[in-house]
Design an enzyme around this catalytic site. Structure first.
Site, PDB file in Angstrom:
ATOM      1  N   ASP A 103       0.930  -1.112   0.010  1.00 51.91           N
ATOM      2  CA  ASP A 103      -0.159   0.035   0.111  1.00 51.91           C
ATOM      3  C   ASP A 103       0.872   1.204   0.051  1.00 51.91           C
ATOM      4  O   ASP A 103       1.037   1.837   1.024  1.00 51.91           O
ATOM      5  CB  ASP A 103      -0.891   0.177   1.245  1.00 51.91           C
ATOM      6  CG  ASP A 103      -2.055   0.938   1.253  1.00 51.91           C
ATOM      7  OD1 ASP A 103      -2.132   1.942   0.422  1.00 51.91           O
ATOM      8  OD2 ASP A 103      -2.820   1.169   2.346  1.00 51.91           O
ATOM      9  N   CYS A 142      -3.720   4.486  -5.097  1.00 45.37           N
ATOM     10  CA  CYS A 142      -4.429   5.714  -5.148  1.00 45.37           C
ATOM     11  C   CYS A 142      -4.224   6.803  -6.190  1.00 45.37           C
ATOM     12  O   CYS A 142      -5.000   8.068  -6.192  1.00 45.37           O
ATOM     13  CB  CYS A 142      -4.228   6.521  -3.659  1.00 45.37           C
ATOM     14  SG  CYS A 142      -2.791   7.207  -3.425  1.00 45.37           S
TER      15      CYS A 142
END
Length: 159
Positions: A87, A114
């Site tokens: 992540d 993201c």
């Protein structure tokens, strides 16, 4: 097939939570000068990472052979793993980190992204490292904003 292994079959789960420093720094706003923000962000990131590792150890306590390693990903020396969960910050993993992940020999890589540009760059690096996209899912963690997370699952192709 390209199915993800059940957690009971996972030999090692490697968590690569490198988003914490950026998140901690973003929370500080403009209340402090740049050096004070950077110093405080490092402390917050260390606290966040410690908490993430503690949570991961609790959540994985019943998974045989699972281990959580707390390390700066740029200094991490990978060992064998079945699954890597990454992540990264908005900048993505980058080729050097993808090489480290690939060095684990993990059959499955789960990447949380993201930023679409970073996902594209990381996807290219993963493909060049022998992985194929197996699944993709959009996750709206921040409703009523333009921000979404893209969770992709990659499987190592047989050589």
């Amino acid at each position: 097939g390209l199915g993800t292994p059940s957690l009971g079959a996972v030999r090692t789960l490697v968590l690569v939570p490198i988003k914490a420093f950026t998140a901690a720094k973003a929370r500080l706003g403009d209340a402090l000068d740049a050096q004070a923000r950077a110093d405080l962000a490092r402390e917050l990131a260390a606290t966040i990472l410690a908490a993430q590792c503690t949570d991961a150890r609790v959540n994985l306590a019943d998974v045989p052979g699972a281990r959580v390693v707390r390390a700066d990903v740029r200094r991490w020396h990978p060992g064998p793993a079945d699954v890597v969960v990454a992540d990264p910050s908005r900048h993505g993993l980058g080729a050097p980190v993808v090489q480290r992940i690939s060095a684990t020999g993990a059959g499955t890589v789960v990447l949380v992204s993201c930023d679409p540009g970073a996902l594209g760059r990381d996807a290219g690096d993963l493909v060049r490292s022998g992985y194929a996209l197996a699944a993709i899912r959009l996750v709206d963690m921040f409703p009523h904003t333009p921000h979404v997370e893209v969770v992709t699952t990659w499987q190592l192709l047989a050589s």
